[in-house]
Scaffold this active site. Structure first.
Site, mmCIF file in Angstrom:
data_model
loop_
_atom_site.group_PDB
_atom_site.id
_atom_site.type_symbol
_atom_site.label_atom_id
_atom_site.label_comp_id
_atom_site.label_asym_id
_atom_site.label_seq_id
_atom_site.Cartn_x
_atom_site.Cartn_y
_atom_site.Cartn_z
ATOM 1 N N HIS A 174 50.753 83.732 43.279
ATOM 2 C CA HIS A 174 49.343 83.901 43.644
ATOM 3 C C HIS A 174 48.856 82.841 44.641
ATOM 4 C CE1 HIS A 174 49.610 86.581 40.345
ATOM 5 N NE2 HIS A 174 49.292 85.755 39.391
ATOM 6 N N ASP A 219 51.919 91.324 43.332
ATOM 7 C CA ASP A 219 51.221 90.069 43.060
ATOM 8 C C ASP A 219 49.762 90.476 43.009
ATOM 9 O OD1 ASP A 219 49.665 87.787 43.346
ATOM 10 O OD2 ASP A 219 51.274 86.714 44.344
ATOM 11 N N HIS A 220 49.206 90.569 41.801
ATOM 12 C CA HIS A 220 47.909 91.249 41.711
ATOM 13 C C HIS A 220 46.795 90.522 42.455
ATOM 14 C CE1 HIS A 220 47.209 88.548 38.270
ATOM 15 N NE2 HIS A 220 45.940 88.824 38.382
HETATM 16 C C1 BG6 Z 1 49.094 86.117 35.790
HETATM 17 C C2 BG6 Z 1 49.619 84.928 35.035
HETATM 18 O O1 BG6 Z 1 49.923 86.440 36.850
HETATM 19 O O2 BG6 Z 1 47.801 85.824 36.282
HETATM 20 C C3 BG6 Z 1 48.675 84.524 33.923
HETATM 21 O O3 BG6 Z 1 50.889 85.234 34.491
HETATM 22 C C4 BG6 Z 1 47.289 84.325 34.459
HETATM 23 O O4 BG6 Z 1 49.133 83.355 33.269
HETATM 24 C C5 BG6 Z 1 46.851 85.531 35.285
HETATM 25 O O5 BG6 Z 1 46.424 84.135 33.363
HETATM 26 C C6 BG6 Z 1 45.536 85.272 35.968
HETATM 27 O O6 BG6 Z 1 45.076 86.463 36.539
HETATM 28 P P1 BG6 Z 1 43.527 86.688 36.772
HETATM 29 O O7 BG6 Z 1 43.457 87.995 37.495
HETATM 30 O O8 BG6 Z 1 42.873 86.707 35.438
HETATM 31 O O9 BG6 Z 1 43.085 85.532 37.602
#
Ligand code: BG6
Length: 514
Positions: free
Chosen positions: A264, A201-202
């Site tokens: 997230h 989960d980045h």
């Molecule tokens: C991803 C989603 O996990 O996270 C995307 O699938 C979203 O829809 C993205 O745009 C958002 O990541 P960040 O790092 O740009 O906030």
């Protein structure tokens, strides 16, 4: 914190770096967006910062038929456009000589025999030891086939942390509801040991998110007031400016609740709400977060109507770009009821958080790209500087900015200098890049390095994935029972639907302006 705060310059090589062994990273979905926009740029930045192992290979594996040379050109474009640090020709030349491509269908057993012999060949040429990481950047429906394929080809050795190791990274979403998540966990668990599985989960790799625990537990001022006695409510917002873009196929099946909240946003909530873990051992931290998920009050039956809002963007403009309405986007069904915006109120039912609402909102095609956690403290009594009931003093708010401009701010009330008795809210602001002298690494840089080091602290454990799906699935079921044929709309480029404002305003509160 203040403009006078000395700047602390830290070079990447001054960091404590976990020991990282040479390895081969195989990216399933190697010709896809994530690889091009995030994974390859992350690896390239690790190289520039001297953090990649001394020897490595990256194999992109995808359905698209492409030569290694074409793959290198495609991902080079990705680096030029998306890398945190600029492309340096000679470094790129060196890096790209470690990149390879194999084409194949995930469902075809021959893909895995070909992958195996190609990997062995590359490892022989580069004198690699056979440590392998398989990154599954593919739809949840293909995860089982890949695990089976790896298993049957003898690529999925259950060697955990011993050398050579095999590890698997599973990109979110792990499933699309509780039963499908359980099925994925079952098959991955049959082929790999839990210690080999890294569910990514980045958001957990983002700087501010990592700093949340430090902020809460390395500063004595927060913990005593971090509870229902002092906190009025918490707002968690992830606002995005882009529409669905080129991801219609995936998004139409997912929607904002599955795409952002299940993973997230619930992870952010867990970090805000967790009890202090007794150590930083990965499992101790993950147990503490798991307790929060267990305490989430289920949103069922009529509650779904009262405490959740979903909506879709209609035609509009953000940052000078016109965006068609969601139902008119390419690849989207004209009668789609997939939500591009969701807002909800929930409660963590334990002693610390009794009665404190957590408001969550996220959406696409909104006016600002901004993610933050805002902890709003209770109002002060109506005495001294707060006697004007028509104009009460604004409460203190601690806002943790996840992006952009990672940092935090604390809203305080201050006296306006001068002869008149006037007060005004002021912000104490801290921005990482101002103080630490360099931008934070991207989340994927940190997380890929963690997997190479075998450190699972920032990854999702099986029970947490299932607990969050269990909670989300109840909302999905409630929505299904509602059977709406169309959703409320908000014009692209505006702050979301009026229904979301009503959700919080009926409690006498308002959303923060981003
Ligand atoms: C991803 C989603 O996990 O996270 C995307 O699938 C979203 O829809 C993205 O745009 C958002 O990541 P960040 O790092 O740009 O906030």
């Amino acid at each position: 914190m203040s403009p006078n705060m000395p700047r602390i310059d830290i070079s990447p090589s001054q960091e404590t770096i976990p020991p990282v062994e040479p390895c081969t990273l195989v990216i399933f979905g190697g010709s896809g967006d994530l690889a091009r926009r995030r994974l390859i740029p992350a690896l390239y930045n690790l190289l520039l910062d001297g953090l990649l192992p001394p020897n490595y290979a990256v194999i992109g594996l995808g359905r698209k038929s492409m030569t290694t040379e074409e793959f290198r050109i495609t991902v080079r474009d990705g680096v030029v456009t998306h890398s945190r640090q600029a492309l340096v020709e000679d470094r790129w030349k060196d890096f790209s000589s470690h990149l390879f491509y194999v084409s194949g269908e995930n469902e075809n057993p021959h893909t895995y025999t070909r992958l195996k012999s190609r990997a062995e060949e590359i490892e022989r040429d580069l004198q690699l030891t056979g440590n392998r990481i398989f990154y599954l950047s593919i739809p949840p429906s293909s995860v089982a086939s890949v695990c089976e394929g790896l298993d049957q080809a003898g690529l999925a050795t259950k060697l955990g942390n011993r050398i050579p190791y095999a590890r698997i990274i599973i990109e979110k979403p792990v499933g699309r509801d509780l039963p499908s998540a359980q099925a994925i966990n079952h098959v991955t668990g049959r082929v790999f040991d839990e210690s080999q599985i890294f569910r990514i989960d980045h958001y957990l790799g983002k700087e501010t998110v990592q700093n949340l625990m430090v902020l809460r537990f390395a500063n004595s001022i927060f913990e005593p007031i971090w509870n229902h006695k002092y906190i009025d409510h918490v707002q968690i917002t992830v606002s995005e400016t882009e529409g669905v873009g080129t991801r219609a196929g995936y998004y139409e099946e997912a929607g904002a609740l599955r795409d952002m909240v299940q993973n997230h946003m619930l992870q952010l909530l867990c970090l805000v709400a967790t009890e202090p873990p007794y150590s930083l051992d990965p499992d101790v931290v993950r147990n503490a977060k798991m307790e929060v998920l267990r305490c989430l009050r289920p949103i069922t039956d009529r509650d779904v109507e009262h405490v959740t809002v979903r909506a879709q963007y209609s035609e509009g403009t953000t940052h000078g770009h016109s965006i068609p309405g969601y139902r008119r986007e390419k690849g989207i069904h004209p009668d789609s009821t997939t939500e591009t915006y969701v807002a909800l109120k929930c409660f963590v039912e334990n002693w610390r958080w009794a009665g404190v609402p957590f408001y969550l909102r996220t959406g696409k095609a909104l006016p600002h790209r901004a993610s933050e956690i805002a902890v709003q403290f209770k109002d002060i009594p109506q005495i001294l500087f707060n006697t004007n009931a028509q104009q009460p003093q604004p409460p203190n708010v601690l806002a943790l900015r996840i992006q952009p401009e990672e940092g935090l701010s604390l809203r305080l009330v201050s006296r306006v200098p001068g002869t008149r008795e006037q007060t005004r809210p002021v912000e104490m602001d801290f921005q990482y890049s101002d103080v630490f002298g360099r931008p934070s690494p991207e989340a994927y840089e940190r997380l890929l390095l963690d997997v190479m080091a075998g450190d699972a602290s920032r990854f999702m454990r099986r029970d947490a994935v299932e607990a969050s799906w269990a909670w989300i699935t109840k909302i999905l079921e409630g929505w299904q029972r509602q059977g709406l044929r169309s959703l409320p709309e908000y014009p692209a480029g505006t702050c979301g639907p009026v229904e979301a404002d009503r959700l919080i305003e009926k409690d006498g509160r308002t959303w923060r302006t981003l």
